[in-house]
Design an enzyme around this catalytic site. Sequence first.
Site, mmCIF file in Angstrom:
data_model
loop_
_atom_site.group_PDB
_atom_site.id
_atom_site.type_symbol
_atom_site.label_atom_id
_atom_site.label_comp_id
_atom_site.label_asym_id
_atom_site.label_seq_id
_atom_site.Cartn_x
_atom_site.Cartn_y
_atom_site.Cartn_z
ATOM 1 N N GLY A 94 -0.932 -2.732 -17.697
ATOM 2 C CA GLY A 94 -0.484 -1.434 -17.326
ATOM 3 C C GLY A 94 0.289 -1.292 -15.846
ATOM 4 O O GLY A 94 0.736 -2.460 -15.718
ATOM 5 N N ASN A 118 0.915 -5.766 -30.461
ATOM 6 C CA ASN A 118 1.682 -4.770 -30.888
ATOM 7 C C ASN A 118 1.229 -3.030 -30.016
ATOM 8 O O ASN A 118 1.782 -2.267 -30.373
ATOM 9 C CB ASN A 118 1.748 -4.537 -32.287
ATOM 10 C CG ASN A 118 2.186 -6.091 -32.710
ATOM 11 O OD1 ASN A 118 3.233 -6.238 -32.228
ATOM 12 N ND2 ASN A 118 1.826 -6.346 -33.935
ATOM 13 N N GLY A 119 0.395 -3.392 -28.987
ATOM 14 C CA GLY A 119 0.022 -1.814 -28.173
ATOM 15 C C GLY A 119 1.376 -1.863 -27.168
ATOM 16 O O GLY A 119 2.168 -2.527 -27.394
ATOM 17 N N ASP A 155 -10.196 1.141 -16.097
ATOM 18 C CA ASP A 155 -11.713 1.163 -15.748
ATOM 19 C C ASP A 155 -12.511 1.322 -17.037
ATOM 20 O O ASP A 155 -13.451 0.629 -17.258
ATOM 21 C CB ASP A 155 -12.013 1.915 -14.605
ATOM 22 C CG ASP A 155 -11.346 1.381 -13.295
ATOM 23 O OD1 ASP A 155 -11.456 0.092 -12.980
ATOM 24 O OD2 ASP A 155 -10.647 2.014 -12.778
ATOM 25 N N HIS A 179 -10.736 -3.401 -8.505
ATOM 26 C CA HIS A 179 -11.217 -1.953 -8.302
ATOM 27 C C HIS A 179 -12.624 -2.481 -8.372
ATOM 28 O O HIS A 179 -13.221 -3.268 -9.471
ATOM 29 C CB HIS A 179 -11.047 -0.829 -9.196
ATOM 30 C CG HIS A 179 -11.328 0.511 -8.565
ATOM 31 N ND1 HIS A 179 -11.802 0.959 -7.584
ATOM 32 C CD2 HIS A 179 -11.240 1.768 -9.389
ATOM 33 C CE1 HIS A 179 -11.898 2.097 -7.324
ATOM 34 N NE2 HIS A 179 -11.660 2.425 -8.490
HETATM 35 N N1 LIG Z 1 -2.940 2.084 -11.018
HETATM 36 C C1 LIG Z 1 -3.176 2.094 -9.923
HETATM 37 O O1 LIG Z 1 -2.628 2.661 -9.099
HETATM 38 C C2 LIG Z 1 -4.232 0.981 -9.316
HETATM 39 C C3 LIG Z 1 -4.199 0.859 -7.929
HETATM 40 C C4 LIG Z 1 -5.240 -0.130 -7.431
HETATM 41 C C5 LIG Z 1 -5.929 -0.593 -8.273
HETATM 42 N N2 LIG Z 1 -6.050 -0.381 -9.750
HETATM 43 C C6 LIG Z 1 -7.208 -0.730 -10.626
HETATM 44 O O2 LIG Z 1 -6.422 -1.706 -11.345
HETATM 45 C C7 LIG Z 1 -7.077 -1.852 -12.654
HETATM 46 C C8 LIG Z 1 -6.072 -1.576 -13.760
HETATM 47 O O3 LIG Z 1 -5.655 -0.375 -13.592
HETATM 48 P P1 LIG Z 1 -4.349 0.365 -14.192
HETATM 49 O O4 LIG Z 1 -3.917 1.644 -13.520
HETATM 50 O O5 LIG Z 1 -3.094 -0.796 -13.977
HETATM 51 O O6 LIG Z 1 -4.397 0.440 -15.548
HETATM 52 P P2 LIG Z 1 -3.626 1.099 -16.817
HETATM 53 O O7 LIG Z 1 -2.342 1.267 -16.417
HETATM 54 O O8 LIG Z 1 -4.531 2.293 -17.060
HETATM 55 O O9 LIG Z 1 -3.491 -0.151 -17.791
HETATM 56 C C9 LIG Z 1 -4.334 0.006 -18.984
HETATM 57 C C10 LIG Z 1 -4.404 -1.460 -19.716
HETATM 58 O O10 LIG Z 1 -5.513 -1.463 -20.294
HETATM 59 C C11 LIG Z 1 -5.422 -1.736 -21.832
HETATM 60 N N3 LIG Z 1 -6.198 -1.064 -22.512
HETATM 61 C C12 LIG Z 1 -6.907 0.187 -22.608
HETATM 62 N N4 LIG Z 1 -7.987 0.295 -23.205
HETATM 63 C C13 LIG Z 1 -8.071 -1.013 -23.932
HETATM 64 C C14 LIG Z 1 -8.878 -1.255 -24.744
HETATM 65 N N5 LIG Z 1 -9.886 -0.573 -25.410
HETATM 66 N N6 LIG Z 1 -8.784 -2.624 -25.217
HETATM 67 C C15 LIG Z 1 -7.927 -3.503 -24.789
HETATM 68 N N7 LIG Z 1 -6.921 -3.078 -23.763
HETATM 69 C C16 LIG Z 1 -7.069 -1.759 -23.492
HETATM 70 C C17 LIG Z 1 -4.086 -1.196 -21.951
HETATM 71 O O11 LIG Z 1 -3.327 -1.675 -23.152
HETATM 72 P P3 LIG Z 1 -2.470 -0.826 -24.148
HETATM 73 O O12 LIG Z 1 -1.233 -0.414 -23.670
HETATM 74 O O13 LIG Z 1 -2.693 -1.936 -25.274
HETATM 75 O O14 LIG Z 1 -3.266 0.491 -24.562
HETATM 76 C C18 LIG Z 1 -3.222 -1.333 -20.554
HETATM 77 O O15 LIG Z 1 -2.808 -2.900 -20.782
HETATM 78 C C19 LIG Z 1 -8.152 -0.840 -12.660
HETATM 79 O O16 LIG Z 1 -9.500 -1.400 -12.162
HETATM 80 C C20 LIG Z 1 -7.657 0.033 -11.540
HETATM 81 O O17 LIG Z 1 -8.913 0.851 -10.950
HETATM 82 C C21 LIG Z 1 -5.288 0.501 -10.236
#
Ligand SMILES: NC(=O)c1ccc[n+]([C@@H]2O[C@H](COP(=O)([O-])OP(=O)(O)OC[C@H]3O[C@@H](n4cnc5c(N)ncnc54)[C@H](OP(=O)(O)O)[C@@H]3O)[C@@H](O)[C@H]2O)c1
Length: 403
Positions: A94, A118-119, A155, A179
């Site tokens: 993500g 394929n997601g 998360d 996180h």
């Molecule tokens: N975003 C920020 O600004 C930020 C900043 C600092 C730290 N963080 C931390 O970094 C970490 C990742 O956050 P993010 O924002 O990058 O996440 P995100 O954009 O919400 O990414 C979600 C990822 O998780 C996968 N996923 C979701 N449900 C799933 C499941 N049931 N099984 C397998 N894969 C699944 C998704 O794959 P699909 O595409 O296949 O659904 C996608 O690759 C978290 O701990 C967050 O707190 C985030």
Amino acid sequence: MASKHSTRALRQLSKQLVAPRVQQRTFVSAFNVTRPSLAAARKVVAPAAAQQTRGVKTVDFAGDKEVVYERSDWPREKLLEYFKNDTLALIGYGSQGHGQGLNLRDNGLNVIIGVRKNGASWKDAIQDGWVPGKNLFEVDEAIQKGTIVMNLLSDAAQSETWPHIKPMLTKGKTLYFSHGFSPVFKDQTKVEVPTDIDVILVAPKGSGRTVRTLFKEGRGINSSIAIFQDVTGKAEEKAIALGVAVGSGYMYKTTFEKEVYSDLYGERGCLMGGIHGMFLAQYEVLRENGHSPSEAFNETVEEATQSLYPLIGANGMDYMYEACSTTARRGAIDWSKRFKDTLKPVFEDLYKSVKDGSETRRTMEYAGRKDYRAAFEKEMEEIRELEIWRAGKAVRSLRPENL
Ligand SMILES: NC(=O)c1ccc[n+]([C@@H]2O[C@H](COP(=O)([O-])OP(=O)(O)OC[C@H]3O[C@@H](n4cnc5c(N)ncnc54)[C@H](OP(=O)(O)O)[C@@H]3O)[C@@H](O)[C@H]2O)c1
């Protein structure tokens, strides 16, 4: 943590600060801006530049001395040598997966991506040049190949997938988070880490997109680093090296608990929720007193984001006050005390709600709903349709770059 969009917007604004422009009639006088801006900017920029070249490690933050780790101690050759026997398995692609993964790859490290086949992420990864069977795998296969498993699933997904993932985190591997959420709130997330592996954290203080753009600009994002469990005696060193490898410029040491408490608190407070609440309250009172939408918006949001907040970001609150008229300054200083006194109990409630797990519970329940995406989109639509943000759209359309 700030959202992708807000962080990106803030960075665009900060670029404009190179030559602070005073927009609208506003209470910032051009005469005042020029003089203090130069003096203050010189005062602030010089020590930072000196730090970068001297490699200062201990920084005095308002009397509190802290060790700050920096990337200049980890040139690329040292990183390559340090991780020469490692496979970094980055799970989830993500926002953070994308930014950290591409930076690791550009740094020449042996990084593979693990996502659902394929997601949406699988497709995104292919678009970014990851190759199935070479450096793009399904989650299980990537974890099995990895020596360092970087759990960058959302998360909620970290909790949902944990029973399946945990048995694959065998002795000798390292578990990495961005996180503290999952292990700190383990009562709710059920993420009870194996006791025989290092568990570390590098939390970039910005979105994954910012992690990537700052890296490409040759800069680096500020990150927190923390150790949850050190079984090898090398956990801290590994966290610092990984912090640099994913694109951090400076790394501040904290704990998993403090990282997650401050992050959840900050985004609900001044970074996002609190500021939205302040905007809405101020706007509504202006409208109830007969001001037009454009006037209410300009005095609430546009002047804040385009003129005054960037000044605070560049050189601090005193710098912004100094750039304003005596009339504005007097009133603002007086009222800031009243706002602080009124709002402090709200912030105390918020911190309590973060620390006792209420915020986590709510997040997990929300993210666990089947209609989560639809519900989120509905809320976004409601915000988009608020008069204040519709007025904002019209105001922004008049900016030269949008004409
Ligand atoms: N975003 C920020 O600004 C930020 C900043 C600092 C730290 N963080 C931390 O970094 C970490 C990742 O956050 P993010 O924002 O990058 O996440 P995100 O954009 O919400 O990414 C979600 C990822 O998780 C996968 N996923 C979701 N449900 C799933 C499941 N049931 N099984 C397998 N894969 C699944 C998704 O794959 P699909 O595409 O296949 O659904 C996608 O690759 C978290 O701990 C967050 O707190 C985030």
